[in-house]
Design an enzyme around this catalytic site. Structure first.
Site, PDB file in Angstrom:
ATOM      1  CG  LEU A 229     131.738  36.675  46.460  1.00 44.51           C
ATOM      2  CD1 LEU A 229     132.195  37.993  47.077  1.00 44.51           C
ATOM      3  CD2 LEU A 229     131.527  35.620  47.536  1.00 44.51           C
TER       4      LEU A 229
ATOM      5  CD  GLU B 291     132.974  50.080  38.717  1.00 45.83           C
ATOM      6  OE1 GLU B 291     132.831  51.034  37.958  1.00 45.83           O
ATOM      7  OE2 GLU B 291     132.013  49.407  39.147  1.00 45.83           O
TER       8      GLU B 291
ATOM      9  CG  HIS C  36     129.126  47.485  44.514  1.00 47.10           C
ATOM     10  ND1 HIS C  36     129.520  46.444  43.715  1.00 47.10           N
ATOM     11  CD2 HIS C  36     129.935  47.451  45.605  1.00 47.10           C
ATOM     12  CE1 HIS C  36     130.536  45.802  44.298  1.00 47.10           C
ATOM     13  NE2 HIS C  36     130.795  46.387  45.446  1.00 47.10           N
TER      14      HIS C  36
ATOM     15  CB  ILE D 216     128.453  36.112  39.549  1.00 48.47           C
ATOM     16  CG1 ILE D 216     128.912  36.352  38.103  1.00 48.47           C
ATOM     17  CG2 ILE D 216     128.421  34.638  39.865  1.00 48.47           C
ATOM     18  CD1 ILE D 216     130.318  35.823  37.803  1.00 48.47           C
TER      19      ILE D 216
ATOM     20  CB  CYS E   8     131.530  45.228  37.696  1.00 48.42           C
ATOM     21  SG  CYS E   8     129.831  45.535  38.094  1.00 48.42           S
TER      22      CYS E   8
HETATM   23  C1  CIR Z   1     130.799  40.482  43.969  1.00 49.52           C
HETATM   24  O1  CIR Z   1     129.829  40.135  44.640  1.00 49.52           O
HETATM   25  O2  CIR Z   1     131.740  41.108  44.453  1.00 49.52           O
HETATM   26  C2  CIR Z   1     130.832  40.101  42.495  1.00 49.52           C
HETATM   27  N1  CIR Z   1     130.201  38.856  42.315  1.00 49.52           N
HETATM   28  C3  CIR Z   1     130.156  41.167  41.652  1.00 49.52           C
HETATM   29  C4  CIR Z   1     130.866  42.476  41.697  1.00 49.52           C
HETATM   30  C5  CIR Z   1     130.195  43.517  40.878  1.00 49.52           C
HETATM   31  N2  CIR Z   1     130.920  44.725  40.880  1.00 49.52           N
HETATM   32  C6  CIR Z   1     130.371  45.934  40.839  1.00 49.52           C
HETATM   33  O3  CIR Z   1     129.158  46.080  40.937  1.00 49.52           O
HETATM   34  N3  CIR Z   1     131.185  46.981  40.755  1.00 49.52           N
END
Ligand code: CIR
Length: 269
Positions: A34, A81, A177, A258, A264
C-alpha cells in the site's frame, strides 16, 4: 577532545531497553505494498538488501533478531510493527484499519505466543501499532485513517487491566501513522516533526524537532544505546551526533516508496 557534555542517557526503561526483535522477510509481492502516492517502482533486490542491513543494525544494537518467513499473500507483512503492541510480558494483537493487512495478525500471534506469557486481542474497532508510541510513563495513541476511537478504547480497556496509562492524540492529517512523525529517542525525549509537536501533545517531554525538509527522518528507533535511522538525512544525523547519540543509518529508499520506515520493520521487546 570535545568539551561537549552529552545529554544522552543510557537506555533504562522498557521503552528503550530491549533484548529481542522480530522481523519478517519481505515477499516478492512487497512491490504491491500500500502507498498513499506513487513514488516509483520498488526494487525488490534492493529492498531485500536494505532489510538485511536493518537486521544487522538491530544486532549491532544488541538484539537477538528472529526473522519470520515471508507471507506472499500479504504485500505489507514486513511491516510487522503494525500487527502488535509488545510490552514487558504482554503482547496485544492489533486489528489493522487496512483491510488487506488484517490477515497478518494471526501468523504474528502464533509467533508471539511462543515468547509472551500474556496475550490480548483487539476485537472491536481498528488500531495499527504504527499509531502507538510507548514512552517510559505512558502509551500514546494517535487516531488516524488506520486507527479509530473504538480501537483505541479497546486498547485502553486492556491496558487498564495491566496498569499502563494511555492517552489518545491525533495523528496529523494525511500522515499515515502517529509514529511516521515522531520517535522516542531517549527516556523522556521525543524527536518530532514541527507539525506534530505544534499540537502541544508532547508537553511534559523534552522534544527535538526534525530539521525542515527532513520530515521523513522523524521515524527512527532507539534500541538500547543506539539510534537506527534512515540514511539520507544529513542534518538530522548531524544533530543527533552533536547531542552524543550513537547513530546507525540504514538505507530505506525502497520501503519509503511503500510508506514504511524504521519502526515499522520490527517488533522490539
Ligand atoms: C501500509 O500502508 O500499511 C504500509 N505500506 C506501510 C506501513 C508502515 N508502517 C508503519 O508506519 N508502522
Amino acid at each position: 577532545m570535545s568539551s561537549q557534555v552529552s545529554r544522552v542517557t543510557p537506555a533504562s526503561s522498557h521503552a528503550t531497553r530491549f533484548a529481542s526483535a522480530i522481523t519478517r522477510r519481505p515477499a516478492a509481492s512487497a512491490v504491491d505494498g500500500l502507498r498513499a502516492q506513487d513514488q516509483g517502482a520498488v526494487d525488490i533486490k534492493r529492498l531485500a538488501q536494505q532489510h538485511l542491513d536493518y537486521q544487522n543494525a538491530l544486532r549491532q544494537a544488541g538484539a537477538v533478531v528472529m526473522e519470520l518467513p515471508a507471507l506472499p499473500d500479504f504485500p505489507d507483512a514486513q511491516f510487522v510493527e503494525d500487527t502488535a503492541l509488545c510490552l514487558p510480558g504482554l503482547a496485544v494483537m492489533m486489528r489493522p484499519g487496512a483491510e488487506s493487512r488484517r490477515g497478518e495478525v494471526a501468523p504474528m500471534r502464533d509467533a508471539l505466543a511462543l515468547v509472551f506469557d500474556r496475550m490480548a486481542d483487539i476485537t472491536t474497532g481498528f488500531i495499527e501499532a504504527g499509531d502507538i508510541l510507548t514512552t517510559p510513563s505512558e502509551i500514546l495513541v494517535g487516531l488516524s485513517a488506520r486507527t479509530n476511537q473504538e480501537g483505541a478504547d479497546a486498547l485502553k480497556t486492556i491496558l487498564d487491566d495491566h496498569g499502563y496509562a494511555m492517552r489518545v492524540l491525533q495523528t496529523p492529517p494525511d500522515v499515515l501513522h502517529f509514529k511516521t512523525d515522531c520517535s522516542l529517542i531517549d527516556d523522556g525525549l521525543i524527536l518530532s516533526t514541527a507539525r506534530l509537536a505544534a499540537s502541544g501533545c508532547f508537553s511534559g517531554y523534552d522534544t527535538m524537532l526534525v530539521p525542515e525538509g527532513e520530515e521523513p527522518a522523524a521515524n527512527m528507533i532507539r534500541y538500547n544505546d543506539v539510534i537506527i535511522m534512515p540514511a539520507g538525512f544529513p542534518k538530522t544525523e548531524a544533530m543527533l551526533n552533536a547531542e552524543g547519540f550513537e547513530v546507525i543509518a540504514v538505507g530505506n529508499s525502497e520501503c519509503a516508496k511503500i510508506d514504511g520506515g524504521m519502526s515499522c520493520l520490527s517488533l522490539r521487546f
